[in-house]
Design a protein around this motif. Structure first.
Motif, short mmCIF file in Angstrom:
data_model
loop_
_atom_site.label_atom_id
_atom_site.label_comp_id
_atom_site.label_asym_id
_atom_site.label_seq_id
_atom_site.Cartn_x
_atom_site.Cartn_y
_atom_site.Cartn_z
N PHE A 164 3.47 -8.62 5.41
CA PHE A 164 3.11 -7.46 4.61
C PHE A 164 1.62 -7.47 4.28
O PHE A 164 0.99 -6.43 4.20
N ALA A 165 1.08 -8.68 4.13
CA ALA A 165 -0.37 -8.80 3.91
C ALA A 165 -1.13 -8.29 5.14
O ALA A 165 -2.17 -7.65 5.02
N TYR A 168 -0.99 -4.52 5.09
CA TYR A 168 -1.94 -4.00 4.11
C TYR A 168 -3.32 -3.82 4.73
O TYR A 168 -4.01 -2.82 4.46
N ASP A 212 -7.70 1.11 -0.67
CA ASP A 212 -6.66 0.20 -1.18
C ASP A 212 -5.53 1.01 -1.82
O ASP A 212 -4.35 0.71 -1.65
N ASP A 233 7.01 -9.65 -0.85
CA ASP A 233 6.02 -8.89 -0.07
C ASP A 233 4.89 -8.36 -0.95
O ASP A 233 3.72 -8.40 -0.58
N GLU A 236 2.56 -10.96 -2.08
CA GLU A 236 1.76 -11.38 -0.93
C GLU A 236 0.55 -10.45 -0.73
O GLU A 236 -0.57 -10.89 -0.54
N ALA A 237 0.81 -9.15 -0.80
CA ALA A 237 -0.26 -8.18 -0.60
C ALA A 237 -1.25 -8.22 -1.75
O ALA A 237 -2.46 -8.07 -1.56
N ARG A 240 -3.46 -11.12 -1.35
CA ARG A 240 -4.45 -10.79 -0.32
C ARG A 240 -5.55 -9.89 -0.92
O ARG A 240 -6.73 -10.11 -0.71
#
Ligand SMILES: [Zn+2]
Length: 294
Positions: A164-165, A168, A212, A233, A236-237, A240
Motif C-alpha cells: 500500500f505504501a 501511495y 498527498d 495498510d 503503512e502509508a 511512508r
C-alpha cells in the motif's frame, strides 16, 4: 492490499532496459548533475522538482537511446511492474468517476517504467530523482528499483509487503496529474515564477500536499469500490508519508532542518493531508487558500 483479480492498465510504456546514451539539454551533464544535487537535498519524491523548474524549457532536445537490453526481468521486477499496472488501473477507475461526477473528463496519464535514466518532455530524468510526473507529456516516470530502496529504508518499522505504501507513491504522482487536469498545476507554476524563492517553496509545499491529499482520496474510493485495504495498510502509508517529510529527510541527511527550504511539507503535514483525503474523498478540498492562485 487486496488486488486479486484486479485489471492492469494498458497505459504503460515499458522502457526498462533502455538507457540514454547521449544526454543533452540543461547544460548537458553538468546541468543534470546539478538537478540531481538539488533534488537530493530537497528529498521526498524528488523528481517533482524537475517538473516544477524545467517543465517548459526542456523540449526539443536531442537524445539517443541505446537498443533495448534483452535481459529478462526477475520475478520480483515483474511482480512490481504488474502491481504498478493494477494500481494505475485503480486510479483510472476512481478518477474517471470523480471527474465525470463533476462534469469533467479524466484523460488517462501514461506510466513509463524505466531503468536508470529516461528522456521526458520535461528533460532527462534519473532514478536518483525518485518517481515524478511531467505535465508536458502527461506521463508518470517510475524506476521500479525505487520500491526496493524504499523497502530497505522503511523496512525496519513497516510490516507486511509494503504494497500500500508503494501504491501511495503512484497515487501521489497521479495526484499531480489530477492537479494538472484541474488547472491547478499550471496556475501554481505561474505564481511560483512571480514570487521569491521562499514563497515559491511555500507554494510548492501546497502542491505536494494536495497530491498527498489526492492520493488519500484515491485510496478512499478504491477501497469503497474494491475493498482493497487490509489491516495495517493505512498505518503503512502514513509511516511512508512521515518518512518523506522535508523535516525528517533534512534532519536525517544533515542533522537539522531548514523550514524555509521545504518544498514538500513536513512529516506531520504529509500524513495529515493523506489521512484527510482517505477519510473524506472530498473533491472540493484544497491546500490552497481561496484566491491564492488567482
Ligand atoms: Zn509530488
Amino acid at each position: 492490499m487486496r488486488l486479486t483479480g484486479r485489471r492492469e492498465s494498458n497505459n504503460i510504456e515499458d522502457r526498462r532496459g533502455k538507457s540514454i546514451t547521449n544526454i543533452a539539454g540543461i547544460g548537458g551533464i553538468g546541468g543534470v548533475i546539478i538537478i540531481v544535487l538539488i533534488t537530493l537535498l530537497s528529498g521526498g519524491d524528488m523528481g517533482d522538482i524537475v517538473n516544477n523548474v524545467f517543465q517548459q524549457e526542456m523540449q526539443g532536445q536531442v537524445e539517443k537511446s541505446s537498443e533495448r537490453n534483452q535481459k529478462a526481468f526477475t520475478e520480483e521486477e515483474n511482480k512490481l511492474a504488474n502491481f504498478s499496472k493494477q494500481i494505475l488501473a485503480g486510479t483510472e477507475d476512481v478518477w474517471s468517476e470523480q471527474f465525470q461526477k463533476h462534469g469533467m473528463h479524466y484523460k488517462y496519464p501514461t506510466l513509463v517504467l524505466y531503468t536508470g535514466s529516461v528522456e521526458t518532455s520535461c528533460g532527462n530524468g534519473s532514478a536518483a530523482m525518485g518517481p515524478f510526473y511531467c505535465s508536458a507529456d502527461q506521463k508518470l516516470y517510475l524506476d521500479l528499483s525505487f520500491f526496493t530502496s524504499m523497502r530497505r529504508e522503511l523496512g525496519i518499522q513497516a510490516k507486511g509487503d509494503l504494497d500500500f505504501a508503494y501504491a501511495y507513491v503512484i497515487a501521489h504522482e497521479v495526484g499531480h496529474h489530477v492537479e494538472y487536469l484541474r488547472g491547478i498545476l499550471s496556475k501554481c507554476h505561474t505564481k511560483m515564477a512571480q514570487v521569491d524563492k521562499i514563497n515559491a517553496n511555500k507554494l510548492s509545499v501546497k502542491l505536494e500536499l494536495l497530491a498527498d491529499y489526492y492520493a488519500g482520496c484515491w485510496a478512499h474510493y478504491d477501497n469503497e469500490k474494491y475493498q482493497s485495504l487490509s489491516d495495517g495498510d493505512i498505518e503503512e502509508a502514513i509511516d511512508r508519508a512521515e518518512k518523506i517529510g522535508d523535516n525528517y529527510l533534512q534532519e536525517k541527511a544533515r542533522g537539522y532542518a531548514q523550514p524555509e527550504t521545504f518544498t514538500h511539507g513536513t512529516s506531520a503535514q504529509r500524513a495529515y493531508w493523506f489521512k484527510k483525503g482517505l477519510e473524506t474523498g472530498d473533491w472540493n478540498t484544497t491546500t490552497f487558500s481561496s484566491d491564492e492562485l488567482d
